[in-house]
Write an enzyme that holds these catalytic residues in place. Structure first.
Site, mmCIF file in Angstrom:
data_model
loop_
_atom_site.group_PDB
_atom_site.id
_atom_site.type_symbol
_atom_site.label_atom_id
_atom_site.label_comp_id
_atom_site.label_asym_id
_atom_site.label_seq_id
_atom_site.Cartn_x
_atom_site.Cartn_y
_atom_site.Cartn_z
ATOM 1 N N LYS A 178 0.867 -1.179 0.000
ATOM 2 C CA LYS A 178 0.000 0.000 0.000
ATOM 3 C C LYS A 178 0.905 1.230 0.000
ATOM 4 C CE LYS A 178 -2.043 2.984 2.569
ATOM 5 N NZ LYS A 178 -1.771 4.133 1.720
ATOM 6 N N GLU A 225 9.602 0.977 10.958
ATOM 7 C CA GLU A 225 10.621 2.034 10.878
ATOM 8 C C GLU A 225 9.850 3.325 11.092
ATOM 9 O OE1 GLU A 225 12.208 5.019 9.525
ATOM 10 O OE2 GLU A 225 12.545 4.080 7.561
ATOM 11 N N CYS A 269 13.236 10.782 7.786
ATOM 12 C CA CYS A 269 13.126 10.314 9.181
ATOM 13 C C CYS A 269 14.467 10.329 9.902
ATOM 14 C CB CYS A 269 12.488 8.934 9.219
ATOM 15 S SG CYS A 269 13.328 7.786 8.153
ATOM 16 N N GLU A 321 9.403 15.801 15.509
ATOM 17 C CA GLU A 321 10.138 15.727 14.249
ATOM 18 C C GLU A 321 9.739 16.938 13.395
ATOM 19 O OE1 GLU A 321 9.176 11.923 12.537
ATOM 20 O OE2 GLU A 321 11.198 11.633 11.803
HETATM 21 O O1 LIG Z 1 13.062 8.645 5.712
HETATM 22 C C1 LIG Z 1 13.377 7.482 5.722
HETATM 23 C C2 LIG Z 1 14.485 6.757 5.037
HETATM 24 C C3 LIG Z 1 15.591 7.559 4.537
HETATM 25 C C4 LIG Z 1 16.785 6.734 4.126
HETATM 26 O O2 LIG Z 1 16.683 5.558 3.761
HETATM 27 O O3 LIG Z 1 17.869 7.274 4.175
#
Ligand SMILES: O=CCCC(=O)O
Length: 478
Positions: free
Chosen positions: A174, A250, A284, A381
């Site tokens: 999804k 994650e 993130c 964040e």
């Molecule tokens: O925002 C999440 C992943 C960013 C990354 O894989 O460097």
């Protein structure tokens, strides 16, 4: 080759239209770029059933055959890098050059896990009883589900789909409502290179709650991998508990970026800029709290100012460093955090607002000083191009401040002293630590967090274990 701009669901290798559709808009222009099919509960169930049927043959397909197909898929993505980057930039906003970088990064997971498929080895163990041996087998877990975010519309899909397919699993994805087109484009490439029907199924939907619940609660789905917010991750985790489904999460981060008094300050600035302004801060693992040792803070800020000032904000199809934020909610959040920081004593040194000449979603690269750990901007964040600088007195205080959060995804620090490097990397309560390095993401690195930032690791030699079950087979009578 068929067009990569697809707008229907992808189920069992077919493009499935729906009557109800939703608009995908370009954040830079506000224009609708597509009307995409909208999966409901029934179509999600259909995709799961199809993935279940495909599992029986895909899981038995010889490894070399799966590897060959994955490598072809990798190559197809690289051959279409520019077209995929343009689709991504249009739906997500990041500059085309940066989007092309993400396509290479996303494709690298496919290449990496094609390699890992060749190394899914079991064991034969000695047994304490004579005449017995124990075999350890690794088998694909079954049908998998992936729920992916809008900030990395390609790589967050391949980081889940590639290990699943390499392990012999099938998958229902999804993708996010804001950026489904990148997902559908790579499904088209998967189909063109011969990945069998039903192995990958893509169900964009505006009803994330319903689709997520079905994927989490279906006993036919044996593994769910989610990248997104901690709040949603907690809901999915409790839903997966209903059938004890294996889960990877994650989730959110609140990355500290510490600059110690022994750091090379020019290098620290360079690494911070790369880390913070990637995807306009909508990452993130973006540095969220910049913590600078007080004795070098003025010098560091003087070096940081020109580096931020020269960043070019603009439309992703131009030669720019950062594009717009993804939507108005994202801008509202950044505005709220900056305003609240300023109301509580922080100072805006650069930026601090939207560049309305460019458009309502273009937030200026911003530098705030005088930030404290108690401000909302240090607790949430930011997900925007804002460098929020606070200071600390000594190493111990720096570490305490860095760990003072329920999150534990990425952390960074700059130092040139070997003993401090070991001390601090061991003391930071994070899944990932960048030392004098603002870029820490590669297919061969384990990616994931501790505390409320998640469970499990993606990428690397560990990432494939998330899609495998270990079976212990004890053989007697020898
Ligand atoms: O925002 C999440 C992943 C960013 C990354 O894989 O460097």
């Amino acid at each position: 080759m068929k067009s990569l701009t697809k707008k229907d669901l992808f189920i069992e290798g077919h493009w499935v239209p729906t009557e109800k559709r939703f608009a995908v808009t370009n954040p830079a222009t506000g224009e609708t770029i597509s009307e995409v099919a909208d999966a409901d509960a029934e179509l999600t169930e259909r995709a799961i059933n199809v993935a279940e049927q495909a599992f029986s043959s895909w899981s038995k397909t010889p490894t070399q055959e799966r590897v060959k197909l994955l490598r072809k898929w990798y190559q197809a993505m690289m051959d279409n890098q520019q077209a995929l980057a343009e689709i991504m930039s249009a739906e997500q906003g990041k500059p085309v050059a940066e989007a092309a970088g993400e396509i290479a990064y996303g494709a690298s997971f496919v290449d990496w896990f094609a390699g890992e498929a060749e190394r899914i080895n079991g064991d034969i163990l000695p047994h304490t009883e004579a005449g017995k041996r124990v075999m350890v087998m690794k088998q694909p877990i079954g049908v998998c589900a992936a729920i992916t975010p809008w900030n990395f519309p390609n790589a967050m899909i391949t980081r889940k789909v590639a290990p699943a397919l390499a392990a012999g699993c099938t998958i229902v994805v999804k993708p996010p409502q804001l950026t489904p087109l990148s997902a559908l484009a790579i499904a088209q490439l998967a189909s063109e290179v011969g990945i069998p029907d039903g192995v990958i199924n893509i169900v964009p939907s505006t009803d994330a709650k319903t689709v997520g619940k079905i994927l989490a609660e279906s006993p036919k789905v044996r593994k769910l991998s989610f990248t997104g917010s901690t709040d949603v991750g907690k809901v999915l985790m409790s839903q997966c508990a209903s059938n004890v489904k294996k889960i990877s999460l994650e989730l959110g981060g609140n990355a500290p970026f510490l600059v110690f008094d022994d750091a090379d300050l020019d290098e620290a600035v360079e690494q911070l800029i790369a880390c913070k302004f990637r995807n306009a801060g909508q990452t993130c693992i973006s540095a969220n709290r910049v913590l600078v040792q007080a004795s070098v803070a003025d010098k560091f800020i003087e070096k940081l100012k020109p580096a931020i000032s020269k960043l070019k904000l603009g439309v992703g199809t131009d030669d720019v460093d950062l594009g717009p934020l993804v939507n108005q909610d994202a801008v509202d959040k950044v505005n709220r955090l900056v305003k609240s920081a300023v109301d509580n004593g922080a100072e805006v040194v650069l930026g601090g607002k939207v560049d309305s000449d460019l458009g309502e979603l273009f937030y200026q690269p911003t530098l705030l000083t005088g930030v404290t750990g108690e401000m909302e901007i240090s607790e949430e964040e930011i997900f925007g191009p804002v460098v929020a600088v606070s200071t600390f007195d000594d190493e111990q205080q720096g570490i305490e401040r860095a760990n003072d959060t329920p999150f534990g995804l990425a952390s960074y620090f700059c130092s040139r002293s070997v003993d401090r490097i070991f001390r601090v990397s061991e003391a930071l309560e994070y899944g990932m630590v960048g030392i004098n390095a603002g870029g820490i993401s590669h297919a061969f690195n384990p990616f994931g967090g501790v505390k409320e930032s998640g469970i499990g690791r993606e990428g690397s030699k560990y990432g494939i274990d998330e899609y495998l079950e270990i079976k212990t087979v004890t053989l007697g009578g020898l």
